[in-house]
Design an enzyme around this catalytic site. Structure first.
Site, PDB file in Angstrom:
ATOM      1  N   LYS A  13      -1.244 -17.153  -4.389  1.00 37.07           N
ATOM      2  CA  LYS A  13      -0.419 -16.556  -5.832  1.00 37.07           C
ATOM      3  C   LYS A  13       0.585 -15.343  -5.432  1.00 37.07           C
ATOM      4  O   LYS A  13      -0.221 -14.289  -5.200  1.00 37.07           O
ATOM      5  CB  LYS A  13      -1.184 -16.345  -6.741  1.00 37.07           C
TER       6      LYS A  13
ATOM      7  N   GLU B 209       4.310 -12.193  -9.544  1.00 37.43           N
ATOM      8  CA  GLU B 209       5.445 -12.564 -10.515  1.00 37.43           C
ATOM      9  C   GLU B 209       6.713 -12.050 -10.293  1.00 37.43           C
ATOM     10  O   GLU B 209       7.779 -12.846 -10.810  1.00 37.43           O
ATOM     11  CB  GLU B 209       4.968 -12.614 -11.909  1.00 37.43           C
TER      12      GLU B 209
ATOM     13  N   GLU C 170      -7.429  -5.115  -0.039  1.00 41.33           N
ATOM     14  CA  GLU C 170      -6.632  -3.819   0.391  1.00 41.33           C
ATOM     15  C   GLU C 170      -5.797  -3.377  -0.813  1.00 41.33           C
ATOM     16  O   GLU C 170      -5.139  -3.965  -1.316  1.00 41.33           O
ATOM     17  CB  GLU C 170      -5.565  -4.494   1.530  1.00 41.33           C
TER      18      GLU C 170
ATOM     19  N   GLY D 182      -4.860   0.606  -2.933  1.00 42.29           N
ATOM     20  CA  GLY D 182      -3.948   1.746  -3.175  1.00 42.29           C
ATOM     21  C   GLY D 182      -4.347   2.945  -2.176  1.00 42.29           C
ATOM     22  O   GLY D 182      -5.156   2.969  -1.258  1.00 42.29           O
TER      23      GLY D 182
ATOM     24  N   CYS E  26       1.483   1.247   0.216  1.00 43.85           N
ATOM     25  CA  CYS E  26       0.028   1.595   0.054  1.00 43.85           C
ATOM     26  C   CYS E  26      -0.122   2.815   1.100  1.00 43.85           C
ATOM     27  O   CYS E  26      -0.880   3.798   1.075  1.00 43.85           O
ATOM     28  CB  CYS E  26      -1.090   0.772   0.317  1.00 43.85           C
TER      29      CYS E  26
ATOM     30  N   GLU F 133      -1.868   7.388  -7.321  1.00 43.84           N
ATOM     31  CA  GLU F 133      -0.992   6.763  -6.559  1.00 43.84           C
ATOM     32  C   GLU F 133       0.421   6.426  -7.479  1.00 43.84           C
ATOM     33  O   GLU F 133       0.311   5.878  -8.544  1.00 43.84           O
ATOM     34  CB  GLU F 133      -1.466   5.239  -6.324  1.00 43.84           C
TER      35      GLU F 133
ATOM     36  N   LYS G 279     -13.268   4.030   0.510  1.00 48.08           N
ATOM     37  CA  LYS G 279     -13.583   4.593  -0.618  1.00 48.08           C
ATOM     38  C   LYS G 279     -12.459   3.542  -1.777  1.00 48.08           C
ATOM     39  O   LYS G 279     -12.704   2.358  -1.582  1.00 48.08           O
ATOM     40  CB  LYS G 279     -13.042   6.024  -0.764  1.00 48.08           C
TER      41      LYS G 279
ATOM     42  N   GLY H 232     -10.050   0.423  -0.655  1.00 43.08           N
ATOM     43  CA  GLY H 232     -10.421  -1.019  -0.354  1.00 43.08           C
ATOM     44  C   GLY H 232     -11.691  -1.392   0.404  1.00 43.08           C
ATOM     45  O   GLY H 232     -12.406  -0.217   0.775  1.00 43.08           O
TER      46      GLY H 232
END
Length: 487
Positions: free
Chosen positions: A172, A175, A246, A248, A280, A380, A450, A453
């Site tokens: 997926k 979008e 995975e 930020g 990222c 972020e 942390k 991820g």
């Protein structure tokens, strides 16, 4: 024309609602895409489960899977210009970067074709009358959920090792950028993968939640925001199923007092402004030692002001539009909060004034003078916004650099490599660059610590991450086991 989604070898769109992919450089419609229903997603998972049991895929020797992956890479290269144009029309990144990412995507499939064919099990030294060995099997049905910033490479980074391992996948895409996933589905069928090995569904958050919560999904691999990643981790943890997350970053990019500024200034620009900061890995906290602060900042500001903001198809463009207008509005709200908090805008901070850019989701490359406690320096941004923070000495730097929820990447600019390694070993991060930034390689592990991820992608362990190890004990004794007692 409505772009359909893929379940097995069936392209579906009839009777489905649709959504639009918007080209962010001028607000035009890039594509109209059919949206998968909950029933469609359930069908995709069933299709993947059936493909796992299909002897054509289940029993395929590794060298034949490798051949399919090489064919996939050939097709990526043969469709290079179309794929690059498709990604740029979806998310607005420069077409030059999209072309480079096509090459990177093909490299992922070729690399894991080689890993697939050469991967081996292990013979374990016996501790009794048996022959012990282990081998690796596919984990099963893998749900791959990907973001909008670089679908060409980020989707290849998941598909290639998961397919090499022998899994069946439901992909997926975001979008915002749905088209590359659909193209990969087309290429997988053309390459000769059996129907159902790669299914591609479309939609927003509800589609992702359906995938993650489905009892027939054996593993989730996700790249995206930390909040969503934590929610996925909770669901998969409750289901006792593995997940690669995975997430930020708010990465420190450190300029020491002995840095070569001729390297550090362009390095800092690449770190934060490449792909309009939508990465990222972005070096968004620029720590500068006090003794070179003024010299470095004046050079960086001047170089930033010279960057060309413009059309993604212009070869001289450095800063293309952001991927969506909603994302630009979010960044603008963060910049307003930063002003309120006392951050000083050194350059940028608004929309470009050129009339030719007014219809696009453009934002000027921005540098702020901040301290490490401000929200803009802790959260972020995922955009072309760099926070410049002074530090006194190494201990002060380490205290500030580690004072953050994220731990993805780090850059260090110094002529003293021993110092660089000392600093690198004390900064809590998954990736370190010394006198460079944003170099990645398919054979290197990638991931963060942390809130950045769980797990690693890349390298030969990147295929093992999509496999489970099975242990075998083969009896070599000539006599039966001495049991029951007294026998």
């Amino acid at each position: 024309m409505i772009r359909p989604f893929l379940i097995g070898n069936e392209w579906r769109h009839v009777g489905r609602p649709t959504f639009e992919s918007i080209y962010p450089a001028d607000s035009s419609v890039s594509a109209v895409v059919a949206e998968s229903s909950i029933e469609d997603i359930n069908d995709a998972i069933s299709s993947a489960r059936q493909a796992l049991g299909n002897p054509q895929w289940r029993d395929m020797p590794a060298h034949r899977r490798s051949r399919l992956l090489h064919r996939f890479a050939d097709l990526v290269e043969a469709n290079a210009e179309h794929l690059a144009d498709t990604q740029t029309r979806d998310n607005g990144k420069t077409v030059a970067e999209s072309r480079a990412q096509v090459a990177g995507a093909a490299e992922f499939f070729r690399y894991y074709a080689a890993v697939c064919e050469t991967s081996q099990g292990e013979v374990v030294p016996a501790r009794g009358s048996y022959f012990g060995f282990s081998e690796y099997e596919p984990v099963g049905v893998v749900a791959a959920i990907t973001p909008w910033n670089s679908p060409l490479t980020l989707e290849a980074q998941k598909l290639a090792p998961a397919l090499a391992a022998g899994n069946a996948i439901v992909l997926k895409s975001s979008e915002i950028t749905p088209q590359i996933g659909l193209e990969y589905g087309r290429l997988a069928l053309e390459a000769g993968f059996p129907a159902g090995v790669l299914n591609v569904v479309t939609g927003a958050g509800e589609s992702g939640r359906t995938l993650v919560s489905h009892p027939d999904v054996d593993m989730v691999t996700f790249t995206g925001g930390t909040r969503t990643g934590r929610a996925i981790g909770q669901i998969m943890g409750a289901r006792a199923r593995p997940a690669i997350l995975e997430l930020g970053g708010k990465s420190p990019n450190i300029v020491c007092d002995d840095a070569d500024l001729e390297l550090a200034v362009p390095g800092a620009m690449i770190a934060i402004f490449h792909n309009a900061g939508q990465s990222c890995l972005a070096g968004s906290r620029i720590f500068v030692q006090e003794s070179v602060y003024d010299a470095f900042v004046s050079r960086l500001v001047a170089a930033t002001q010279a960057l060309r903001v413009g059309d993604p198809y212009d070869a001289t463009t450095a800063i293309a539009p952001l991927a969506s207008f909603g994302h630009r509005e979010q960044i603008e709200r963060m910049l307003e909060t930063a002003r309120t908090d006392g951050a000083s805008i050194l350059t940028g901070g608004g929309r470009p004034r050129a009339a030719s850019l007014a219809a696009g989701a453009y934002l000027e490359p921005t540098l702020l003078a901040t301290d490490n406690r401000m929200a803009i320096a802790r959260e972020e941004v995922f955009g072309p916004v760099g926070c410049i923070i002074p530090f006194k000495d190494d201990e002060d730097l380490l205290r500030q650099a580690n004072d953050n929820d994220f731990g993805l990447a780090c850059g260090i600019w110094t002529r003293d490599h021993a110092r660089a390694l000392r600093l690198a070993r004390r900064i809590n991060t998954g990736v370190v660059w010394i006198n460079t930034y944003k170099i990645t390689a398919v054979n290197m592990p990638f991931g963060g610590n942390k809130s950045s991820g769980v797990g690693r992608e890349g390298g030969w362990p990147g295929m093992r991450a999509y496999m489970v190890e099975k242990s075998y004990y083969v009896n070599t004794a000539a006599s039966p086991v001495a049991w029951p007692p007294g026998a």
